[in-house]
Design a protein around this motif. Structure first.
Motif, short mmCIF file in Angstrom:
data_model
loop_
_atom_site.label_atom_id
_atom_site.label_comp_id
_atom_site.label_asym_id
_atom_site.label_seq_id
_atom_site.Cartn_x
_atom_site.Cartn_y
_atom_site.Cartn_z
N ASP A 146 0.83 -1.20 0.00
CA ASP A 146 0.00 0.00 0.00
C ASP A 146 0.87 1.26 0.00
OD1 ASP A 146 -2.26 -1.59 0.01
OD2 ASP A 146 -2.61 -1.36 2.17
N MET A 168 2.57 1.83 -3.32
CA MET A 168 1.61 2.42 -4.26
C MET A 168 1.43 3.90 -3.97
SD MET A 168 -0.13 0.56 -6.64
CE MET A 168 -1.76 1.26 -6.66
N SER A 199 -0.14 -0.23 -10.31
CA SER A 199 -1.21 -1.12 -9.87
C SER A 199 -1.02 -2.52 -10.43
CB SER A 199 -2.58 -0.56 -10.25
OG SER A 199 -2.67 -0.37 -11.63
N GLU A 200 -0.42 -2.62 -11.62
CA GLU A 200 -0.14 -3.94 -12.20
C GLU A 200 0.89 -4.69 -11.35
OE1 GLU A 200 0.16 -1.05 -14.13
OE2 GLU A 200 -1.83 -1.26 -15.03
N ASN A 201 1.96 -3.97 -10.92
CA ASN A 201 2.96 -4.59 -10.05
C ASN A 201 2.34 -5.00 -8.72
OD1 ASN A 201 4.88 -2.37 -11.62
ND2 ASN A 201 5.77 -4.39 -11.38
N TYR A 202 1.51 -4.12 -8.18
CA TYR A 202 0.83 -4.41 -6.91
C TYR A 202 0.07 -5.72 -7.03
CZ TYR A 202 -2.30 -3.65 -2.91
OH TYR A 202 -3.01 -3.79 -1.74
N GLU A 203 -0.74 -5.82 -8.07
CA GLU A 203 -1.57 -7.01 -8.24
C GLU A 203 -0.73 -8.26 -8.51
OE1 GLU A 203 -4.72 -7.20 -7.54
OE2 GLU A 203 -4.82 -5.06 -7.14
N SER A 204 0.35 -8.12 -9.24
CA SER A 204 1.17 -9.30 -9.52
C SER A 204 1.87 -9.80 -8.26
CB SER A 204 2.19 -9.02 -10.63
OG SER A 204 3.17 -8.11 -10.22
N ARG A 214 0.68 -9.35 -5.12
CA ARG A 214 -0.39 -9.91 -4.29
C ARG A 214 -0.81 -11.28 -4.79
NH1 ARG A 214 -1.23 -8.33 0.65
NH2 ARG A 214 -3.45 -8.64 0.52
N ALA A 215 -0.68 -11.53 -6.08
CA ALA A 215 -1.09 -12.82 -6.64
C ALA A 215 -0.13 -13.96 -6.29
CB ALA A 215 -1.21 -12.70 -8.15
N GLN A 225 6.21 -13.00 -2.07
CA GLN A 225 5.83 -11.58 -2.16
C GLN A 225 6.99 -10.70 -1.70
OE1 GLN A 225 2.17 -11.20 0.03
NE2 GLN A 225 1.02 -12.41 -1.46
#
Length: 81
Positions: free
Chosen positions: A29, A32, A39-44, A46-47, A54
């Motif tokens: 967070d 970001m 946001s793409e890096n954040y989501e990748s 988190r995935a 992570q």
């Protein structure tokens, strides 16, 4: 902080940080908020299935000075060394 051996704290304690951080959400967070990750890096990140994976992904591109949420753990590890 740099130490006499020239290594940054994160470099010296990388393994412990990967093993002991169990909630990457606040770190992501802040990254970001600072505009350090998209946001793409954040989501990748988190995935990724484990917090260890992570943290490996987080530690690759991020400057240690910006990892404010790790300060309590950093202080604890510096006291144990």
């Amino acid at each position: 902080t740099d130490h006499k051996d020239g290594q940054h704290f994160i470099d010296r304690h990388r393994t412990a940080l990967i093993q002991r951080v169990n909630d990457t959400g606040p770190i992501l967070d802040e990254l970001m908020d600072w505009g350090l990750i998209s946001s793409e890096n954040y989501e990748s990140v988190r995935a990724l299935k484990t917090t260890q994976d992570q943290m490996r992904a987080i530690l690759k591109p991020v400057s240690a000075a910006r990892m404010k949420h790790l300060r309590p753990l950093i202080s604890e590890l510096e006291g144990s060394g």
